[in-house]
Motif scaffolding. Structure first.
Motif, short mmCIF file in Angstrom:
data_model
loop_
_atom_site.label_atom_id
_atom_site.label_comp_id
_atom_site.label_asym_id
_atom_site.label_seq_id
_atom_site.Cartn_x
_atom_site.Cartn_y
_atom_site.Cartn_z
N VAL A 34 -84.89 18.42 145.59
CA VAL A 34 -84.55 17.97 144.25
C VAL A 34 -83.18 17.28 144.29
CG1 VAL A 34 -84.00 18.68 141.88
CG2 VAL A 34 -85.87 19.82 143.15
N VAL A 42 -86.65 17.71 136.27
CA VAL A 42 -86.39 19.04 136.83
C VAL A 42 -85.10 19.52 136.20
CG1 VAL A 42 -85.96 20.43 138.90
CG2 VAL A 42 -87.49 18.43 139.02
N LEU A 72 -87.27 14.78 141.13
CA LEU A 72 -88.17 15.09 142.23
C LEU A 72 -89.39 14.18 142.11
CD1 LEU A 72 -88.77 16.96 144.68
CD2 LEU A 72 -89.94 18.50 143.10
N ALA A 82 -87.71 25.52 140.88
CA ALA A 82 -87.51 24.26 141.61
C ALA A 82 -87.45 24.52 143.12
CB ALA A 82 -86.24 23.58 141.14
N GLU A 121 -89.67 22.90 146.10
CA GLU A 121 -89.04 22.27 147.27
C GLU A 121 -89.64 22.82 148.56
OE1 GLU A 121 -84.46 21.10 146.10
OE2 GLU A 121 -84.89 23.21 146.52
#
Length: 379
Positions: free
Chosen positions: A271, A294, A288, A260, A264
């Motif tokens: 997130v 996520v 997200l 994640a 980002e």
């Protein structure tokens, strides 16, 4: 692009431990093949012959063997009953080419084949061929979304035979009437075939009845789910893999905290963690833009594996959300990063095999057994 959702239900003849009717399904994103076979009689012998017939037909047709060769091979393989002078198994096969949107139905002495569109039957134009001295019926269809193809063995059409209510059996007309009635009440196709088999079992309560199998193919859009699990082995590939993943058609899920963070960084977005979804044994749900879900990786996937294997009966929110997406999808693509997290090593395996590889492999196996198209790619 359309695909076929295949659902079926079956029952054994009273007093038999195994069903003499068989089904075999082969699927890819571009081709779906289903073969249904009814073995003569019941029990082990019928099951062996129908299983052989269904698997031969489905496997050969799925790999593009010409129809005449497939039918010839099956008919030459099947023994002939010396008393009745007929083959020990009959069959009905459906081949769906998703790219061309063409469906071919092949019948050999099959009792119930019904094609419905908007609740109404479409009479199939059946071309008659003679192969190995047997009459084969061939139908070609251009499906539309939500069309339904029902295929049933005579255990359904002849249910209740000899009773006062249905001396000649339940019959195709009654089967059609039952299907149309259930469709008016928006009953899912899977529930319809379950109902028909239970109905056959009910009608056979005063007789020994027969094995019964009912199958339905529903033509609907192909649902694709893409899951990114773990970071790539080569950090320099982070950006290219993220962009490639974003361009894949279908819904998208990120599994793993480090993964994640990569998304980002590449996307320049954060997130959003839903803190109220944290539980004692489960990580929180993350949101997200552009992604269905996520979540953490190993713990979430482990819970799903245990649930699918029957090792646990309930799931917390994040695993349940991912499981729902997995069960809804026709095609599931796992992108699995090779970067190794030492915390996730299983001492039962060699040092270079991550626990996540094993979990993804096992989940993929179970999903394939349930008729899903599953692809696993490592990066």
């Amino acid at each position: 692009m359309l695909t076929c959702q295949i659902d079926h239900a079956k029952k054994n003849k009273a007093g038999e431990e195994i069903c003499g009717d068989s089904i075999c399904v082969k699927k890819s994103s571009e081709r779906v093949v289903v073969a249904v076979s009814d073995g003569l009689g019941s029990g082990i012998k019928a099951s062996i012959l129908s299983t052989l017939t269904a698997k031969m037909a489905a496997t050969m047709l799925f790999h593009g063997v010409p129809l005449d060769e497939v039918v010839t091979s099956i008919l030459k393989t099947l023994p002939i009953c010396k008393v009745r002078g007929i083959s020990y198994a009959n069959f009905c096969c459906m081949v769906y080419d998703a790219k061309a949107n063409k469906c071919t139905v092949v019948e050999y002495e099959f009792p119930v084949v019904l094609y419905l569109r908007d609740g109404q039957t479409i009479e199939l134009e059946k071309e008659e061929r003679t192969i190995e001295g047997r009459k084969i019926l061939l139908s070609r269809i251009t499906p539309k979304e939500n069309d339904l193809l029902f295929v049933m063995t005579d255990g359904v059409s002849q249910a209740g035979m000899g009773t006062v209510q249905f001396p000649l059996g339940f019959g195709v007309k009654n089967i059609l009437r039952e299907i149309q009635s259930l469709l008016k009440y928006k009953l899912p196709p899977a529930d319809i075939v379950n109902h028909l088999v239970k109905l056959a079992q009910h009608l056979d309560r005063e007789t020994r009845g027969d094995d019964a199998l009912a199958m339905v193919a529903q033509f609907r859009p192909l649902y694709v789910l893409n899951i990114f699990v773990g970071p790539p082995e080569d950090k320099s590939k982070d950006e290219s893999m993220v962009k490639r993943f974003l361009n894949m058609p279908g819904k998208k899920v990120i599994c793993g905290g480090t993964t994640a963070q990569i998304f980002e960084r590449v996307l320049g977005k954060k997130v959003q963690i839903e803190l109220d979804t944290i539980s004692f044994d489960s990580p929180p749900v993350g949101k997200l833009e552009g992604f269905e879900l996520v979540t953490e990786g190993i713990v979430t996937l482990t819970h799903i594996f245990r649930y699918l294997e029957g090792q646990q009966n309930t799931l917390s929110l994040a695993p349940q959300m991912l499981l729902n997406l997995l069960l809804e999808a026709d095609e599931i693509n796992f992108i699995v990063g090779r970067a190794i997290n030492p915390a996730h090593q299983n001492p039962l395996f060699s040092h270079d095999v991550s626990l996540k590889f094993r979990i993804v492999h096992d989940i993929a196996r179970i999903l394939r057994e349930r008729g899903k198209i599953v692809n696993v790619e490592y990066c």
